[in-house]
Design a protein around this motif. Structure first.
Motif, PDB file in Angstrom:
ATOM      1  N   ALA A 153       1.085  -1.322  -0.069  1.00 52.04           N
ATOM      2  CA  ALA A 153      -0.101  -0.045   0.286  1.00 52.04           C
ATOM      3  C   ALA A 153       0.354   1.006  -0.261  1.00 52.04           C
ATOM      4  O   ALA A 153       0.046   2.403   0.251  1.00 52.04           O
ATOM      5  CB  ALA A 153      -1.086   0.014   0.942  1.00 52.04           C
ATOM      6  N   GLY A 154       1.943   0.787   0.121  1.00 49.43           N
ATOM      7  CA  GLY A 154       2.927   2.452   0.329  1.00 49.43           C
ATOM      8  C   GLY A 154       3.033   3.384   1.040  1.00 49.43           C
ATOM      9  O   GLY A 154       3.733   4.207   1.734  1.00 49.43           O
ATOM     10  N   ILE A 155       2.573   2.026   2.397  1.00 51.20           N
ATOM     11  CA  ILE A 155       3.041   2.758   3.451  1.00 51.20           C
ATOM     12  C   ILE A 155       4.335   2.906   3.935  1.00 51.20           C
ATOM     13  O   ILE A 155       5.214   1.898   4.037  1.00 51.20           O
ATOM     14  CB  ILE A 155       1.695   2.530   4.384  1.00 51.20           C
ATOM     15  CG1 ILE A 155       0.295   2.355   4.134  1.00 51.20           C
ATOM     16  CG2 ILE A 155       1.881   2.892   5.990  1.00 51.20           C
ATOM     17  CD1 ILE A 155      -0.728   1.080   4.824  1.00 51.20           C
ATOM     18  N   LYS A 156       5.122   3.945   4.608  1.00 47.70           N
ATOM     19  CA  LYS A 156       6.252   4.152   5.119  1.00 47.70           C
ATOM     20  C   LYS A 156       6.470   3.759   6.645  1.00 47.70           C
ATOM     21  O   LYS A 156       5.884   3.922   7.401  1.00 47.70           O
ATOM     22  CB  LYS A 156       6.886   5.483   4.865  1.00 47.70           C
ATOM     23  CG  LYS A 156       6.113   6.281   3.032  1.00 47.70           C
ATOM     24  CD  LYS A 156       6.738   5.339   2.148  1.00 47.70           C
ATOM     25  CE  LYS A 156       6.457   5.755   1.258  1.00 47.70           C
ATOM     26  NZ  LYS A 156       7.600   5.138  -0.056  1.00 47.70           N
ATOM     27  N   PHE A 157       7.269   2.578   6.318  1.00 48.78           N
ATOM     28  CA  PHE A 157       8.018   2.534   7.570  1.00 48.78           C
ATOM     29  C   PHE A 157       9.636   3.103   8.288  1.00 48.78           C
ATOM     30  O   PHE A 157      10.819   3.108   6.765  1.00 48.78           O
ATOM     31  CB  PHE A 157       7.530   1.032   7.672  1.00 48.78           C
ATOM     32  CG  PHE A 157       6.580   0.870   8.432  1.00 48.78           C
ATOM     33  CD1 PHE A 157       5.452   0.682   9.260  1.00 48.78           C
ATOM     34  CD2 PHE A 157       5.767   0.547   7.020  1.00 48.78           C
ATOM     35  CE1 PHE A 157       4.206   0.057   9.152  1.00 48.78           C
ATOM     36  CE2 PHE A 157       4.620  -0.137   7.354  1.00 48.78           C
ATOM     37  CZ  PHE A 157       3.855  -0.282   7.961  1.00 48.78           C
ATOM     38  N   GLU A 158       9.893   3.264   9.643  1.00 49.10           N
ATOM     39  CA  GLU A 158      11.698   3.622   9.693  1.00 49.10           C
ATOM     40  C   GLU A 158      11.806   2.152   9.990  1.00 49.10           C
ATOM     41  O   GLU A 158      11.274   0.985  10.098  1.00 49.10           O
ATOM     42  CB  GLU A 158      11.122   4.316  10.915  1.00 49.10           C
ATOM     43  CG  GLU A 158      10.374   5.625  11.265  1.00 49.10           C
ATOM     44  CD  GLU A 158      10.865   6.180  10.138  1.00 49.10           C
ATOM     45  OE1 GLU A 158      12.899   6.237   9.862  1.00 49.10           O
ATOM     46  OE2 GLU A 158      10.146   7.995   9.911  1.00 49.10           O
ATOM     47  N   SER A 159      13.391   1.828  10.309  1.00 43.72           N
ATOM     48  CA  SER A 159      13.948   0.567   9.960  1.00 43.72           C
ATOM     49  C   SER A 159      13.858   0.142  11.178  1.00 43.72           C
ATOM     50  O   SER A 159      13.666  -1.306  11.430  1.00 43.72           O
ATOM     51  CB  SER A 159      15.404   0.839  10.045  1.00 43.72           C
ATOM     52  OG  SER A 159      15.573   2.070  10.625  1.00 43.72           O
ATOM     53  N   GLU A 160      13.488   1.035  12.298  1.00 41.57           N
ATOM     54  CA  GLU A 160      13.117   1.218  13.587  1.00 41.57           C
ATOM     55  C   GLU A 160      11.869  -0.108  13.213  1.00 41.57           C
ATOM     56  O   GLU A 160      11.165  -1.396  14.914  1.00 41.57           O
ATOM     57  CB  GLU A 160      12.677   1.958  14.861  1.00 41.57           C
ATOM     58  CG  GLU A 160      14.171   2.713  14.862  1.00 41.57           C
ATOM     59  CD  GLU A 160      14.537   3.180  13.759  1.00 41.57           C
ATOM     60  OE1 GLU A 160      13.676   3.528  12.765  1.00 41.57           O
ATOM     61  OE2 GLU A 160      15.742   3.657  14.078  1.00 41.57           O
ATOM     62  N   ASP A 161      10.890  -0.029  12.664  1.00 41.59           N
ATOM     63  CA  ASP A 161       9.467  -0.671  12.310  1.00 41.59           C
ATOM     64  C   ASP A 161       9.559  -1.383  11.866  1.00 41.59           C
ATOM     65  O   ASP A 161       9.126  -2.464  12.462  1.00 41.59           O
ATOM     66  CB  ASP A 161       8.370   0.449  11.485  1.00 41.59           C
ATOM     67  CG  ASP A 161       7.812   1.952  12.343  1.00 41.59           C
ATOM     68  OD1 ASP A 161       8.284   1.318  13.195  1.00 41.59           O
ATOM     69  OD2 ASP A 161       7.808   2.673  11.851  1.00 41.59           O
ATOM     70  N   LEU A 162      10.386  -2.008  10.614  1.00 45.13           N
ATOM     71  CA  LEU A 162      10.557  -3.186  10.451  1.00 45.13           C
ATOM     72  C   LEU A 162      11.283  -4.418  11.202  1.00 45.13           C
ATOM     73  O   LEU A 162      11.108  -5.521  11.524  1.00 45.13           O
ATOM     74  CB  LEU A 162      10.946  -3.053   9.378  1.00 45.13           C
ATOM     75  CG  LEU A 162      10.565  -2.263   8.503  1.00 45.13           C
ATOM     76  CD1 LEU A 162      11.960  -1.877   6.832  1.00 45.13           C
ATOM     77  CD2 LEU A 162       9.778  -3.302   7.408  1.00 45.13           C
ATOM     78  N   ALA A 163      12.473  -3.234  12.048  1.00 45.19           N
ATOM     79  CA  ALA A 163      13.133  -4.223  13.259  1.00 45.19           C
ATOM     80  C   ALA A 163      11.898  -5.123  14.052  1.00 45.19           C
ATOM     81  O   ALA A 163      11.690  -6.402  14.615  1.00 45.19           O
ATOM     82  CB  ALA A 163      13.537  -4.176  13.335  1.00 45.19           C
ATOM     83  N   TYR A 164      10.691  -3.849  14.320  1.00 44.64           N
ATOM     84  CA  TYR A 164       9.669  -4.627  15.316  1.00 44.64           C
ATOM     85  C   TYR A 164       9.158  -5.532  14.853  1.00 44.64           C
ATOM     86  O   TYR A 164       8.845  -6.080  15.837  1.00 44.64           O
ATOM     87  CB  TYR A 164       9.178  -3.529  15.747  1.00 44.64           C
ATOM     88  CG  TYR A 164       7.962  -3.310  16.818  1.00 44.64           C
ATOM     89  CD1 TYR A 164       8.595  -3.765  18.135  1.00 44.64           C
ATOM     90  CD2 TYR A 164       6.366  -3.321  16.767  1.00 44.64           C
ATOM     91  CE1 TYR A 164       7.639  -3.579  19.424  1.00 44.64           C
ATOM     92  CE2 TYR A 164       5.572  -2.670  17.598  1.00 44.64           C
ATOM     93  CZ  TYR A 164       6.041  -3.384  18.849  1.00 44.64           C
ATOM     94  OH  TYR A 164       5.171  -3.717  20.355  1.00 44.64           O
TER      95      TYR A 164
END
Length: 205
Positions: A164-175
């Motif tokens: 959907a193109g929602i932007k996540f920080e690298s910390e979000d992906l790690a979470y």
């Protein structure tokens, strides 16, 4: 995770799944149209950079040169400590038998059926999150949502958010990766899905 070969032409989908399954801080991706012997040296150098946690080196290529494969054969057989290799190839016969024999082979359909989470990820609000969690817990009580189903659901939600193109920080992906690991340890659905959906709702807004 064990070192493996994934047979798939859908490189982007495999990347998304790796970002969910692995800690992105310790995921290294190499992508080539054709993997040549000179490219092997960079991969070997990366493999010998020590990390405190498991590091996944994912290699995507449309073609794999025989000399490239021979150069990496020994490190595939005896990888450095905490290093896992993932080779992603569109066809099994692009890899020589000695490479195939040293890694677990995972074959996927080239156009895999995508599992839908049932969420409208662009319109997340507290009511939808609450209803989704209630439904998940009901399935869990009926023994229809076990560990494997929860892992599949987590993957589906994160992939839909990324699509959907929602932007996540690298910390979000790690979470997300930590939540996926938690699900693999038989955590309850609410324990995994509640923080996942609340973070997603925050980023959507």
């Amino acid at each position: 995770m064990r070192s493996k070969i994934i047979i798939s032409s859908d490189f982007e989908q495999v990347k998304k799944e790796l970002f969910i399954e692995c800690d992105p801080e310790y995921l290294r991706i190499f992508e080539f149209e054709s993997a040549l012997v000179e490219d092997a040296h960079e991969i070997i150098a990366e493999a010998y950079i020590a990390e405190p946690k498991e590091k996944v080196i994912a290699i995507f290529a449309r073609k794999f040169g025989t000399e490239w494969q021979s150069a990496l054969l020994k490190i595939f057989e005896e990888p450095p400590r905490n290093v896992v290799f993932v080779l992603v190839s569109p066809a099994k016969n692009l890899l020589i038998p000695t490479v195939r024999s040293r890694l677990v082979l995972e074959t996927r359909e080239n156009t895999p059926k995508r599992v839908s989470s049932g969420l409208d990820v662009k319109r997340l609000d507290l009511r939808h999150v609450y209803e989704f969690l209630e439904n998940a817990q009901a399935l869990e009580r009926a023994d229809k949502l076990g560990k494997n189903e929860l892992l599949t659901l987590v993957k589906a939600i994160v992939c839909e958010l990324l699509d959907a193109g929602i932007k996540f920080e690298s910390e979000d992906l790690a979470y997300f990766s930590r939540l996926y690991t938690l699900a693999s340890l038989n955590a309850k659905s609410a324990t995994v899905l509640t923080p996942l959906l609340l973070l997603a709702m925050k980023r959507v807004q």
